[in-house]
Design an enzyme around this catalytic site. Structure first.
Site, PDB file in Angstrom:
ATOM      1  CG  HIS A  27      -1.894   1.138   1.224  1.00 37.13           C
ATOM      2  ND1 HIS A  27      -3.266   0.928   1.149  1.00 37.13           N
ATOM      3  CD2 HIS A  27      -1.735   2.483   1.251  1.00 37.13           C
ATOM      4  CE1 HIS A  27      -3.889   2.095   1.138  1.00 37.13           C
ATOM      5  NE2 HIS A  27      -2.974   3.061   1.208  1.00 37.13           N
TER       6      HIS A  27
ATOM      7  CG  HIS B 113      -1.119   7.065  -1.330  1.00 34.86           C
ATOM      8  ND1 HIS B 113      -2.358   7.234  -1.915  1.00 34.86           N
ATOM      9  CD2 HIS B 113      -1.329   6.304  -0.228  1.00 34.86           C
ATOM     10  CE1 HIS B 113      -3.280   6.620  -1.188  1.00 34.86           C
ATOM     11  NE2 HIS B 113      -2.684   6.046  -0.154  1.00 34.86           N
TER      12      HIS B 113
ATOM     13  CD  GLN C 202      -7.028  11.247  -1.212  1.00 32.58           C
ATOM     14  OE1 GLN C 202      -5.886  10.829  -1.225  1.00 32.58           O
ATOM     15  NE2 GLN C 202      -7.870  10.990  -0.202  1.00 32.58           N
TER      16      GLN C 202
ATOM     17  CG  HIS D  56      -7.526   4.414   0.930  1.00 38.33           C
ATOM     18  ND1 HIS D  56      -7.053   3.971  -0.276  1.00 38.33           N
ATOM     19  CD2 HIS D  56      -6.500   5.071   1.533  1.00 38.33           C
ATOM     20  CE1 HIS D  56      -5.777   4.351  -0.398  1.00 38.33           C
ATOM     21  NE2 HIS D  56      -5.420   5.012   0.679  1.00 38.33           N
TER      22      HIS D  56
ATOM     23  CD  GLU E  40      -6.543   6.522   6.182  1.00 39.97           C
ATOM     24  OE1 GLU E  40      -6.973   6.598   5.016  1.00 39.97           O
ATOM     25  OE2 GLU E  40      -5.397   6.860   6.514  1.00 39.97           O
TER      26      GLU E  40
ATOM     27  CG  ASP F   2      -0.765   5.098   3.653  1.00 32.99           C
ATOM     28  OD1 ASP F   2      -1.171   5.210   2.486  1.00 32.99           O
ATOM     29  OD2 ASP F   2      -1.430   5.496   4.625  1.00 32.99           O
TER      30      ASP F   2
ATOM     31  CD1 TRP G 187      -3.231  12.353   4.628  1.00 31.58           C
ATOM     32  CD2 TRP G 187      -2.092  12.266   2.698  1.00 31.58           C
ATOM     33  NE1 TRP G 187      -4.099  12.651   3.594  1.00 31.58           N
ATOM     34  CE2 TRP G 187      -3.433  12.596   2.409  1.00 31.58           C
ATOM     35  CE3 TRP G 187      -1.180  12.155   1.637  1.00 31.58           C
ATOM     36  CZ2 TRP G 187      -3.896  12.811   1.106  1.00 31.58           C
ATOM     37  CZ3 TRP G 187      -1.633  12.385   0.343  1.00 31.58           C
ATOM     38  CH2 TRP G 187      -2.972  12.710   0.088  1.00 31.58           C
TER      39      TRP G 187
HETATM   40 FE   FE2 Z   1      -3.425   5.122   1.647  1.00 35.64          FE
END
Ligand code: FE2
Length: 415
Positions: free
Chosen positions: A57, A59, A152, A210, A213, A309, A315
């Site tokens: 996982h 991005h 997203q 996702h 979360e 991630d 993030w």
């Molecule tokens: Fe993610």
């Protein structure tokens, strides 16, 4: 007989010592004392030789963008999404490609040879998808990049979100994504889960959402995802990423939920570094940890993989592409300190993600000639020390090498 490459004297994860001979990109033999010649010989005497690390996982479209156009002041998921929205408007296709390739080199140096990356399909300019499709081509033969069509800003919440998912799949993106907890209502979220599974069933694709979360114990989209997986016969092709709300759920409800996830053959992909820093932000004390119930999922027979991630993005300000850092954090947050549990943490960044991504895996005759030589003797020492990756070999080619980390300490304390 001669081979292209021989790794001599390594120790496999199960403790066996063996030479590994590779020819034409594939493993020809795994046995002690291979006497044949080879074009390249790697001395791995006493060192752990493992199949490569796999990140289930990631991005890649936002990686290494930290600080552009500003940093995430609150540290929350929602500010990160807003900040990414600002960056999407100003970044170019070339920006994304350059950052992604830089990240791939960093990760490869740490023994990562396969990554599943979500790609935001709600970029109106579609730069994200075009860039990562190009990156996938450019790293082919060195690293496997599997892409997830990830809306997203929501399947329904983003204008044209569902159409953008289809556009991305038509362009060659591999897996159906989604973010049901970000839709406007629980009902919209459930509908997004149903739509994703329907689309995957129609096209014969995998699903990775996702899912839940948040710290909201009533965010239960994983239940819908498991039920839809069964309804569409998608067992073994579906993953729920994050699943952080399960940390906060009622225990009786979870006692029904985990068997449903197991029955549906839905895999779980927690992301310990990110879950531990994005969740619990609205708590005072005690602060919830946010990671899903990993030992309980494993005990029920669910395939669980740890993902990286984020690396230096809206993030998360840190991250190195080292899956041993990820497993190390997962081990601590999940209280997984028994020898068996620690070994399973190593599995969750090697064997388990291979199953989820549908990749060949293992060090046996006939397998892909892809492996990592680590400067330690076993998987638990790998987690403790996160040592140098002495050699990284992809399909029979040495793609990265490192020197051992050396420290000299002044003698003290007697003879
Ligand atoms: Fe993610």
């Amino acid at each position: 007989m001669s081979f292209d490459l021989i790794v001599r004297g390594g120790v496999l994860a199960d403790g066996r010592q063996a030479d590994i001979a590779i020819a034409k990109g594939r493993i020809s033999a795994v046995e002690p004392g291979i006497t044949a010649e080879a074009g390249t010989v790697i001395d791995a005497a006493g060192k752990l030789v493992s199949p490569p690390f796999i990140d289930a996982h990631f991005h890649m479209d936002s990686a290494l963008s930290y600080g552009r156009p500003r940093v995430n002041a609150s540290g929350t998921l929602l500010e990160g999404i807003a900040l990414w929205g600002e960056l999407k408007r100003i970044q170019t296709r070339e920006d994304i490609i350059a950052r992604a390739l830089k990240y791939c080199r960093e990760a490869m140096g740490r023994g990562v040879l396969a990554i599943r990356s979500h790609v935001d399909v709600t970029d109106p300019a579609f730069h994200t998808v075009e860039a990562l499709l190009e990156v996938r081509d450019r790293i082919k033969g060195m690293m496997d990049l599997q892409l997830v069509a990830f809306p997203q800003d929501g399947w329904f919440r983003a204008p044209g979100g569902s159409a953008q998912v289809i556009r991305a799949l038509d362009a060659g993106v591999d897996v159906v994504g989604g973010i049901p907890h970000f839709e406007r209502t629980m009902a919209d979220g459930a509908e997004a889960v149903r739509a994703a599974c329907r689309l995957a069933a129609e096209r014969g694709l995998m699903v990775d959402l996702h899912c839940d979360e948040s710290d909201d114990p009533l965010s239960r989209h994983i239940e819908t995802l498991a039920a839809e997986t069964l309804a569409h016969g998608l067992q073994g092709r579906v993953a729920g990423s994050h699943l952080t709300s399960m940390h906060s759920m009622d225990n009786y409800y979870v006692s029904k939920l985990i068997p449903l996830i197991a029955e549906a053959g839905v895999a779980a992909i927690p992301n310990p570094l990110i879950n531990i820093t994005l969740q619990g932000r609205s708590d005072t004390y005690p602060k919830r940890r946010g990671m899903t119930r990993v030992p309980e999922l494993l005990a029920a027979g669910v395939t669980v993989a740890f993902g990286q991630d984020c690396v230096k993005d809206p993030w998360y300000p840190l991250g190195s592409g080292d899956m041993l850092d990820v497993a190390h954090m997962g081990l601590h947050v999940g209280l997984m300190t028994s020898p068996t549990a620690m070994r399973s943490c190593f599995d969750m960044v090697t064997a388990a993600p291979a199953r989820i991504l549908g990749l060949e895996f293992g060090l046996h005759p006939g397998a892909r000639g892809s492996l990592v030589v680590l400067d330690c003797a076993d998987p638990i020492e790998a987690l403790r020390l996160r040592p140098a990756r002495l050699a990284v070999i992809s399909d029979g080619t040495v793609v990265a090498q490192s020197e051992p980390m050396q420290t000299t300490v002044r003698p003290f304390g007697g003879p």
